[in-house]
Motif scaffolding. Structure first.
Motif, mmCIF file in Angstrom:
data_model
loop_
_atom_site.group_PDB
_atom_site.id
_atom_site.type_symbol
_atom_site.label_atom_id
_atom_site.label_comp_id
_atom_site.label_asym_id
_atom_site.label_seq_id
_atom_site.Cartn_x
_atom_site.Cartn_y
_atom_site.Cartn_z
ATOM 1 N N GLU A 1 55.018 49.193 76.243
ATOM 2 C CA GLU A 1 54.057 49.252 77.351
ATOM 3 C C GLU A 1 54.285 48.112 78.336
ATOM 4 N N ARG A 2 54.570 46.924 77.825
ATOM 5 C CA ARG A 2 54.829 45.771 78.703
ATOM 6 C C ARG A 2 56.078 46.024 79.545
ATOM 7 N N ILE A 3 57.104 46.571 78.942
ATOM 8 C CA ILE A 3 58.338 46.869 79.688
ATOM 9 C C ILE A 3 58.075 47.966 80.713
ATOM 10 N N ARG A 4 57.305 48.973 80.347
ATOM 11 C CA ARG A 4 56.970 50.053 81.284
ATOM 12 C C ARG A 4 56.188 49.484 82.481
ATOM 13 N N TRP B 1 53.944 48.358 52.064
ATOM 14 C CA TRP B 1 54.815 49.115 52.981
ATOM 15 C C TRP B 1 54.041 49.663 54.184
ATOM 16 N N LYS B 2 52.937 50.369 53.962
ATOM 17 C CA LYS B 2 52.213 51.011 55.057
ATOM 18 C C LYS B 2 51.637 49.987 56.049
ATOM 19 N N PRO B 3 50.931 48.939 55.629
ATOM 20 C CA PRO B 3 50.420 47.975 56.622
ATOM 21 C C PRO B 3 51.566 47.281 57.385
ATOM 22 N N LEU B 4 52.647 47.045 56.698
ATOM 23 C CA LEU B 4 53.783 46.399 57.361
ATOM 24 C C LEU B 4 54.378 47.310 58.429
ATOM 25 N N ILE B 5 54.556 48.574 58.106
ATOM 26 C CA ILE B 5 55.109 49.539 59.069
ATOM 27 C C ILE B 5 54.153 49.704 60.252
ATOM 28 N N VAL B 6 52.841 49.792 59.963
ATOM 29 C CA VAL B 6 51.848 49.947 61.035
ATOM 30 C C VAL B 6 51.913 48.749 61.975
ATOM 31 N N ARG B 7 52.000 47.559 61.441
ATOM 32 C CA ARG B 7 52.063 46.344 62.256
ATOM 33 C C ARG B 7 53.341 46.324 63.103
ATOM 34 N N ILE B 8 54.449 46.705 62.525
ATOM 35 C CA ILE B 8 55.725 46.740 63.267
ATOM 36 C C ILE B 8 55.655 47.778 64.387
ATOM 37 N N LEU B 9 55.113 48.953 64.108
ATOM 38 C CA LEU B 9 55.006 50.002 65.126
ATOM 39 C C LEU B 9 54.082 49.585 66.268
ATOM 40 N N LYS B 10 52.971 48.904 65.943
ATOM 41 C CA LYS B 10 52.068 48.416 66.996
ATOM 42 C C LYS B 10 52.782 47.397 67.886
ATOM 43 N N ALA B 11 53.545 46.510 67.284
ATOM 44 C CA ALA B 11 54.280 45.504 68.065
ATOM 45 C C ALA B 11 55.301 46.181 68.972
ATOM 46 N N LEU B 12 55.993 47.194 68.465
ATOM 47 C CA LEU B 12 56.983 47.906 69.287
ATOM 48 C C LEU B 12 56.309 48.678 70.422
ATOM 49 N N ASP B 13 55.158 49.302 70.130
ATOM 50 C CA ASP B 13 54.425 50.029 71.177
ATOM 51 C C ASP B 13 53.954 49.067 72.271
ATOM 52 N N ALA B 14 53.448 47.903 71.874
ATOM 53 C CA ALA B 14 52.978 46.919 72.861
ATOM 54 C C ALA B 14 54.131 46.444 73.734
#
Length: 160
Positions: free
Chosen positions: A37-40, A21-34
């Protein structure tokens, strides 16, 4: 009951979920943050391009006004010159007036054509800006993003 394979499969599945659960959530959150930033960055670039386009519009308006003032000066100068020639050279009045009038009319026609072209260009820019505003006011967030992406992709062609 403890010897039931279904129970052990269910227990193993829940243990696996707890560990992954934790590595999966971390990976999803990193993808959303990236992606955020690209949209910004794309939004900032679009704002910069809009500011440049507005500066170009102001410059075009200033050139149009300068061309109109110059056309007025050319016309005033041509009239003044015609009066001087009439006073100084009565004998050559007809030929001189025709020649200078023709030159003045050509300058005026050229200045009018240039001013008309500038007015058309500004009118087109204003119409495009108004259309963009109307479209932007009536669109959803996804529509805005699609429109910005299209405008950014079309910008190099429009600038050249």
């Amino acid at each position: 009951m403890l010897s039931d394979p279904k129970l052990w499969v269910a227990i193993s599945f829940f243990i696996f979920l707890a560990l992954a659960w934790k590595p999966l959530i971390v990976r999803i959150l990193k993808a959303l943050d990236a992606r955020g930033e690209r949209i910004r960055a794309e939004f900032d670039e679009a704002a910069k391009l809009r500011a440049e386009a507005e500066a170009m519009l102001r410059e075009a308006k200033a050139r149009r006004e300068a061309a109109a003032a110059e056309a007025e000066q050319v016309l005033a100068h041509a009239r003044e010159e015609a009066k001087l020639v009439a006073a100084e050279m009565q004998a050559e009045l007809a030929a001189s007036l025709k020649r200078r009038e023709r030159m003045a009319l050509e300058r005026i026609a050229a200045a009018e054509a240039e001013a008309a072209a500038a007015v058309r260009a500004v009118a087109a820019d204003v119409a495009v800006a108004a259309t963009r505003k109307l479209i932007a006011d009536g669109m959803s967030g996804a529509g805005h993003a699609a429109l910005i992406d299209k405008a950014i992709s079309d910008l190099p062609q429009r600038l050249h």
